[in-house]
Enzyme design. Structure first.
Site, PDB file in Angstrom:
ATOM      1  N   ASP A 285       0.907  -1.150  -0.087  1.00  0.00           N
ATOM      2  CA  ASP A 285      -0.026   0.297   0.445  1.00  0.00           C
ATOM      3  C   ASP A 285       0.947   0.971  -0.297  1.00  0.00           C
ATOM      4  OD1 ASP A 285       0.733  -0.206   2.788  1.00  0.00           O
ATOM      5  OD2 ASP A 285      -1.106   0.263   3.642  1.00  0.00           O
TER       6      ASP A 285
ATOM      7  N   ASP B 132      -1.490  -6.553  -0.095  1.00  0.00           N
ATOM      8  CA  ASP B 132      -1.148  -5.372   0.998  1.00  0.00           C
ATOM      9  C   ASP B 132      -2.333  -5.235   1.968  1.00  0.00           C
ATOM     10  OD1 ASP B 132       0.373  -4.406   3.643  1.00  0.00           O
ATOM     11  OD2 ASP B 132       1.115  -3.245   1.435  1.00  0.00           O
TER      12      ASP B 132
ATOM     13  N   LYS C 135      -1.055  -9.539   3.567  1.00  0.00           N
ATOM     14  CA  LYS C 135      -0.629  -8.933   4.861  1.00  0.00           C
ATOM     15  C   LYS C 135      -1.125  -8.150   4.982  1.00  0.00           C
ATOM     16  CE  LYS C 135       3.337  -5.338   3.350  1.00  0.00           C
ATOM     17  NZ  LYS C 135       2.662  -4.906   4.809  1.00  0.00           N
TER      18      LYS C 135
ATOM     19  N   GLU D  15      -1.130  -4.883   9.199  1.00  0.00           N
ATOM     20  CA  GLU D  15       0.008  -4.544  10.116  1.00  0.00           C
ATOM     21  C   GLU D  15      -0.612  -4.567  11.219  1.00  0.00           C
ATOM     22  OE1 GLU D  15       1.146  -0.325   8.752  1.00  0.00           O
ATOM     23  OE2 GLU D  15       1.388  -1.036   6.953  1.00  0.00           O
TER      24      GLU D  15
ATOM     25  N   GLU E 200       9.519  -3.312   9.685  1.00  0.00           N
ATOM     26  CA  GLU E 200       9.989  -2.354   9.467  1.00  0.00           C
ATOM     27  C   GLU E 200      10.785  -1.249  10.744  1.00  0.00           C
ATOM     28  OE1 GLU E 200       7.751  -0.681   7.257  1.00  0.00           O
ATOM     29  OE2 GLU E 200       8.086   0.799   6.563  1.00  0.00           O
TER      30      GLU E 200
HETATM   31  O1  KIV Z   1       3.648  -0.954   1.430  1.00  0.00           O
HETATM   32  C1  KIV Z   1       4.566  -1.254   1.594  1.00  0.00           C
HETATM   33  O2  KIV Z   1       5.275  -1.344   0.479  1.00  0.00           O
HETATM   34  C2  KIV Z   1       5.032  -2.017   2.380  1.00  0.00           C
HETATM   35  C3  KIV Z   1       7.342  -2.150   2.564  1.00  0.00           C
HETATM   36  C4  KIV Z   1       7.184  -1.385   3.477  1.00  0.00           C
HETATM   37  C5  KIV Z   1       7.249  -2.992   3.595  1.00  0.00           C
HETATM   38  O3  KIV Z   1       4.539  -2.581   3.813  1.00  0.00           O
END
Ligand code: KIV
Length: 266
Positions: free
Chosen positions: A42, A81, A110, A112, A179
Site C-alpha cells: 500500500d 497488502d 499482509k 500490519e 520495519e
Molecule cells: O507497503 C509497503 O510497501 C510495505 C513495505 C514497506 C514493507 O509494507
C-alpha cells in the site's frame, strides 16, 4: 515460487529477495530478474498516488494493482497488502477483504500490527489464506506512532514487539515483515521464530530483505531513509539499466552484501 519453496529457502539459510511492485511492466521485469517475492504494497499510495501516507489507499485500489501484477507475473510469490480500514472493523470484514485480494491474484495477504491482529491471522489461515504479518514501523499507524520513527528502541517496546511476533507466528502467520527497528532486535526475533522474517531498515540478520521499488531505483525524490540503497547508480556505471539494477539487488540480498550494518541499519 510456492510457500513450500519459501520455507525450504528459509530452512537452508538462502536469503529471500522481495521488492514492492504495483504494475504489469515491472512485475515481468522483476520476475525475470529473479525477485522471489513481489509485494503489492500500500506504499503505492505514496509512490504512485502522491499521498503523504498509506492511510487513504482503498481496497479497490489494492485489488486493481494486485490484478495488474498478477497478470504479468510468472514465477514470483505475490503478496497483496490489506489497506488501512479493510481489516480493522471485524473478522468478517478481514476475511472478505483478504478473499478479494486472493481473487485478484495474491498468493498471500499482509496486514500490519500486533496484539489485536492475531485473531485475524488465525481466522484467515483457518480459511486457507496465507498471511504475512508486519511489525515495527507500521505505516498505516503513522499518526498514532507520531511519525516515521525507529521502533523498539527501549526495552518495554522491544518486549512488546517480541511478544507480538511470537503471537502472530503462533496464530499461523507464515511470514513476518519487520520495519525500521534496531538491527539487534530484528536479528533476535528472526532467530526466535520458525518463519521467514523479511527486514526493511531492520538489519542484515533477517531471513530476507524488502525495499520500495522506486526508492532502490532512485526515482523517489527528497531525502531517503538511511536503509535505502540506490542500485541504479552502480548498474548504470557498468552500462546496465533497470533490469541490471534489480539483478544487483537480488544478488546483494542473497550474498548478504546488502544491507551493510554500518551504513543501512539502526
Ligand atoms: O507497503 C509497503 O510497501 C510495505 C513495505 C514497506 C514493507 O509494507
Amino acid at each position: 515460487m510456492s510457500l513450500h519453496r519459501l520455507r525450504a529457502m528459509h530452512a537452508s539459510g538462502e536469503k529471500i529477495a522481495m521488492l514492492t511492485c504495483y504494475d504489469a511492466s515491472f512485475a515481468r521485469l522483476l520476475d525475470d530478474a529473479g525477485v522471489d517475492v513481489l509485494l503489492v504494497g500500500d506504499s503505492l499510495g505514496m509512490v504512485l498516488q502522491g499521498h503523504a501516507s498509506t492511510v487513504p489507499v482503498s481496497l479497490d485500489e489494492m485489488a486493481y494493482h494486485t490484478q495488474c501484477v498478477a497478470r504479468a507475473n510468472r514465477f514470483a510469490w505475490i503478496i497483496g497488502d490489506l489497506p488501512f480500514g479493510s481489516y480493522h472493523a471485524s473478522l468478517d470484514q478481514a476475511v472478505r477483504s483478504a478473499v478479494r485480494l486472493m481473487q485478484s491474484g495474491a498468493h498471500m495477504v499482509k496486514l500490519e500490527g500486533g496484539g489485536w491482529t492475531a485473531e485475524i491471522v488465525r481466522a484467515l489461515v483457518e480459511r486457507g489464506i496465507p498471511v504475512c504479518a508486519h511489525l515495527g514501523l507500521t505505516p498505516q499507524s503513522v499518526h498514532a506512532l507520531g511519525g516515521y520513527r525507529v521502533q523498539g528502541r527501549d526495552e518495554a517496546a522491544a518486549e512488546t514487539l517480541r511478544t507480538h511476533a511470537r503471537e502472530l507466528a503462533d496464530a499461523g502467520a507464515t511470514m513476518l515483515v519487520l520495519e525500521l527497528m534496531p538491527s539487534a532486535l530484528a536479528s533476535e526475533v528472526t532467530k526466535a521464530l520458525p518463519i521467514p522474517v523479511i527486514g526493511i531498515g531492520a538489519g542484515a540478520g533477517c531471513s530476507g530483505q524488502v525495499l520500495v521499488l522506486h526508492d532502490m531505483l532512485g526515482i523517489t525524490q527528497g531525502k531517503l531513509p538511511r536503509f535505502v540503497r540506490n542500485f541504479i547508480g552502480d548498474a548504470a556505471a557498468a552500462g546496465g539499466g533497470i533490469p541490471a539494477a534489480v539483478r544487483r539487488y537480488v544478488a546483494a540480498v542473497k550474498d548478504g552484501s546488502f544491507p551493510v550494518e554500518s551504513i543501512h541499519t539502526y
